[in-house]
Design an enzyme around this catalytic site. Structure first.
Site, PDB file in Angstrom:
ATOM      1  N   HIS A   1      -8.338   0.678  -4.015  1.00 46.93           N
ATOM      2  CA  HIS A   1      -9.275   0.446  -2.912  1.00 46.93           C
ATOM      3  C   HIS A   1     -10.014   1.750  -2.622  1.00 46.93           C
ATOM      4  CE1 HIS A   1      -9.606  -0.689   1.675  1.00 46.93           C
ATOM      5  NE2 HIS A   1     -10.794  -0.598   1.099  1.00 46.93           N
TER       6      HIS A   1
ATOM      7  N   ASP B   1      -6.290  -6.815   4.277  1.00 46.42           N
ATOM      8  CA  ASP B   1      -5.729  -5.459   4.317  1.00 46.42           C
ATOM      9  C   ASP B   1      -5.824  -4.878   5.719  1.00 46.42           C
ATOM     10  OD1 ASP B   1      -4.981  -2.842   3.763  1.00 46.42           O
ATOM     11  OD2 ASP B   1      -6.712  -2.389   2.490  1.00 46.42           O
TER      12      ASP B   1
ATOM     13  N   GLY C   1       1.248  -1.934   4.163  1.00 47.20           N
ATOM     14  CA  GLY C   1       1.833  -0.603   4.088  1.00 47.20           C
ATOM     15  C   GLY C   1       3.033  -0.512   5.010  1.00 47.20           C
ATOM     16  N   SER C   2       2.771  -0.474   6.310  1.00 45.73           N
ATOM     17  CA  SER C   2       3.843  -0.252   7.294  1.00 45.73           C
ATOM     18  C   SER C   2       4.925  -1.313   7.232  1.00 45.73           C
ATOM     19  CB  SER C   2       3.282  -0.249   8.714  1.00 45.73           C
ATOM     20  OG  SER C   2       2.107   0.482   8.766  1.00 45.73           O
TER      21      SER C   2
ATOM     22  N   HIS D   1      -1.098  -1.348  -4.284  1.00 43.08           N
ATOM     23  CA  HIS D   1      -2.376  -1.064  -3.614  1.00 43.08           C
ATOM     24  C   HIS D   1      -2.504   0.438  -3.382  1.00 43.08           C
ATOM     25  CE1 HIS D   1      -5.829  -2.322  -1.104  1.00 43.08           C
ATOM     26  NE2 HIS D   1      -5.484  -1.320  -0.302  1.00 43.08           N
TER      27      HIS D   1
ATOM     28  N   MET E   1     -11.051  -6.341   5.322  1.00 42.93           N
ATOM     29  CA  MET E   1     -10.325  -5.367   6.144  1.00 42.93           C
ATOM     30  C   MET E   1     -10.049  -5.967   7.510  1.00 42.93           C
ATOM     31  SD  MET E   1      -9.926  -2.672   4.260  1.00 42.93           S
ATOM     32  CE  MET E   1      -9.078  -1.820   5.587  1.00 42.93           C
TER      33      MET E   1
ATOM     34  N   GLY F   1      -9.143   3.616   7.081  1.00 44.23           N
ATOM     35  CA  GLY F   1      -8.891   5.036   7.309  1.00 44.23           C
ATOM     36  C   GLY F   1      -7.419   5.373   7.484  1.00 44.23           C
ATOM     37  N   PHE F   2      -6.692   4.487   8.132  1.00 43.16           N
ATOM     38  CA  PHE F   2      -5.295   4.821   8.432  1.00 43.16           C
ATOM     39  C   PHE F   2      -4.395   3.595   8.331  1.00 43.16           C
ATOM     40  CE2 PHE F   2      -8.103   7.671  10.661  1.00 43.16           C
ATOM     41  CZ  PHE F   2      -7.595   8.925  10.309  1.00 43.16           C
ATOM     42  N   GLY F   3      -3.147   3.829   7.939  1.00 39.08           N
ATOM     43  CA  GLY F   3      -2.143   2.774   7.993  1.00 39.08           C
ATOM     44  C   GLY F   3      -1.640   2.626   9.421  1.00 39.08           C
ATOM     45  N   GLY F   4      -0.865   1.597   9.656  1.00 38.47           N
ATOM     46  CA  GLY F   4      -0.194   1.437  10.934  1.00 38.47           C
ATOM     47  C   GLY F   4      -1.057   1.001  12.107  1.00 38.47           C
TER      48      GLY F   4
ATOM     49  N   SER G   1       0.836  -1.199   0.000  1.00 44.50           N
ATOM     50  CA  SER G   1       0.000   0.000   0.000  1.00 44.50           C
ATOM     51  C   SER G   1       0.869   1.246   0.000  1.00 44.50           C
ATOM     52  CB  SER G   1      -0.896   0.015   1.238  1.00 44.50           C
ATOM     53  OG  SER G   1      -1.429   1.316   1.400  1.00 44.50           O
TER      54      SER G   1
ATOM     55  N   MET H   1      -9.305   7.742  -0.187  1.00 39.69           N
ATOM     56  CA  MET H   1     -10.169   8.098   0.949  1.00 39.69           C
ATOM     57  C   MET H   1     -10.749   9.491   0.744  1.00 39.69           C
ATOM     58  SD  MET H   1      -7.869   6.713   4.089  1.00 39.69           S
ATOM     59  CE  MET H   1      -6.978   5.151   3.993  1.00 39.69           C
TER      60      MET H   1
ATOM     61  N   MET I   1     -12.407   4.008  -0.760  1.00 36.68           N
ATOM     62  CA  MET I   1     -13.116   4.232   0.504  1.00 36.68           C
ATOM     63  C   MET I   1     -13.812   5.584   0.383  1.00 36.68           C
ATOM     64  SD  MET I   1     -10.066   2.761   2.908  1.00 36.68           S
ATOM     65  CE  MET I   1      -8.888   2.862   1.551  1.00 36.68           C
TER      66      MET I   1
ATOM     67  N   ASP J   1      -4.856   3.360  -1.858  1.00 38.16           N
ATOM     68  CA  ASP J   1      -5.964   3.648  -0.941  1.00 38.16           C
ATOM     69  C   ASP J   1      -6.531   5.031  -1.216  1.00 38.16           C
ATOM     70  OD1 ASP J   1      -6.138   1.318   0.818  1.00 38.16           O
ATOM     71  OD2 ASP J   1      -4.106   1.848   1.425  1.00 38.16           O
TER      72      ASP J   1
HETATM   73  C1  DX5 Z   1      -6.456   1.280   5.595  1.00 36.83           C
HETATM   74  C2  DX5 Z   1      -5.925   0.916   4.235  1.00 36.83           C
HETATM   75  C3  DX5 Z   1      -4.767  -0.031   4.223  1.00 36.83           C
HETATM   76  C4  DX5 Z   1      -3.537   0.465   4.932  1.00 36.83           C
HETATM   77  C5  DX5 Z   1      -2.679  -0.690   5.280  1.00 36.83           C
HETATM   78  O1  DX5 Z   1      -7.664   1.933   5.459  1.00 36.83           O
HETATM   79  O2  DX5 Z   1      -6.960   0.313   3.466  1.00 36.83           O
HETATM   80  O3  DX5 Z   1      -4.457  -0.403   2.887  1.00 36.83           O
HETATM   81  O4  DX5 Z   1      -2.805   1.355   4.166  1.00 36.83           O
HETATM   82  O5  DX5 Z   1      -1.599  -0.228   6.016  1.00 36.83           O
HETATM   83  P1  DX5 Z   1      -0.905  -1.108   7.143  1.00 36.83           P
HETATM   84  O6  DX5 Z   1      -0.296  -2.289   6.435  1.00 36.83           O
HETATM   85  O7  DX5 Z   1       0.080  -0.183   7.735  1.00 36.83           O
HETATM   86  O8  DX5 Z   1      -1.978  -1.533   8.100  1.00 36.83           O
HETATM   87 ZN    ZN Z   2      -6.497  -0.582   1.422  1.00 31.57          ZN
END
Ligand code: DX5
Ligand code: ZN
Length: 214
Positions: free
Chosen positions: A62, A171, A193-194, A29, A133, A138-141, A4, A33, A64, A31
């Site tokens: 993806h 994800d 992502g992270s 990927h 999911m 909404g957020f990574g990490g 991501s 939003m 959102m 994202d």
């Molecule tokens: C969250 C995103 C994910 C996110 C994953 O809403 O859909 O794709 O970026 O990031 P990590 O791997 O850091 O959870």
């Molecule tokens: Zn995603």
């Protein structure tokens, strides 16, 4: 493995995507939003359009965003290969599936951690991918929610029972520890992502390999 780019350095997004391709990513990927369906804002079709010439990799987009229908053509034109939406973001899931198919793109439907399988059950034969999911979007990490493993297993069983060829992508919070668990539960595409961008001092190749082989 579908890294991501939400965890990439947005000041050099183009070279980050090229680095992911060199590092062996299968998909990219992306994202999207809208600050409305989820409490965060990211990127839109214009950015995807600029990234498109830099790689031949599958753009796994993806969405959102809600309502989703009016933007599907824009993302298709921008170069998305797979377009995934949330059933809660449309008033007519079949219509949204058709809109994506009419653009000759692959269709994914995403389930939030608390979204029930019922939302997609009748559509399984019409789609290419289910995106599960494992965090609130909404957020990574964020931290992986192990309760989605049961849902993953149940969907894999349904797909197998119906003899369908539908991918299961997972994800959110995927790391070196839980990657084998999600694969055993039936996921065959892992978003990260992270872990991809931050582990091992950002060694993308190494991180992608560990996620793939663990
Ligand atoms: C969250 C995103 C994910 C996110 C994953 O809403 O859909 O794709 O970026 O990031 P990590 O791997 O850091 O959870
Ligand atoms: Zn995603």
């Amino acid at each position: 493995i579908s890294p991501s780019i939400l965890s990439a350095d947005f000041s050099k997004l183009g070279s980050e995507v090229v680095s992911l391709e060199k590092a062996g990513a299968d998909y990219i990927h992306i994202d999207v939003m809208d600050g409305h369906f989820v409490p965060n804002l990211t990127i839109g079709p214009e950015v995807i359009k600029k990234l498109r010439p830099l790689t031949g990799k599958t753009f796994d987009v993806h969405l959102m965003i809600s309502p989703v229908d009016r933007f599907i053509k824009d993302f298709a034109d921008a170069g998305a290969d797979i377009i995934t939406f949330h059933p809660e973001a449309t008033s007519d899931v079949s219509k949204t599936i058709k809109l994506i198919k009419d653009q000759n793109k692959k269709v994914g439907i995403s389930l939030k951690p608390k979204s029930e399988i019922n939302l997609i059950i009748d559509h399984l034969s019409e789609i290419d991918l289910v995106l599960i999911m494992s965090v609130e979007p909404g957020f990574g990490g964020q931290k992986f929610m192990p309760e989605v493993l049961e849902k993953t297993k149940a969907i894999r069983e349904l797909i197998n029972k119906k003899n369908l060829k539908v991918d299961i992508e997972i994800d959110g919070g995927i790391n070196f520890e839980n990657c084998s668990k999600v694969k055993n539960a039936g996921a065959n595409i892992l978003v990260s992502g992270s872990t991809v961008f931050k582990e091992n001092k950002g060694d993308l190749k190494k991180n992608i390999e560990i996620l793939r082989n663990n």
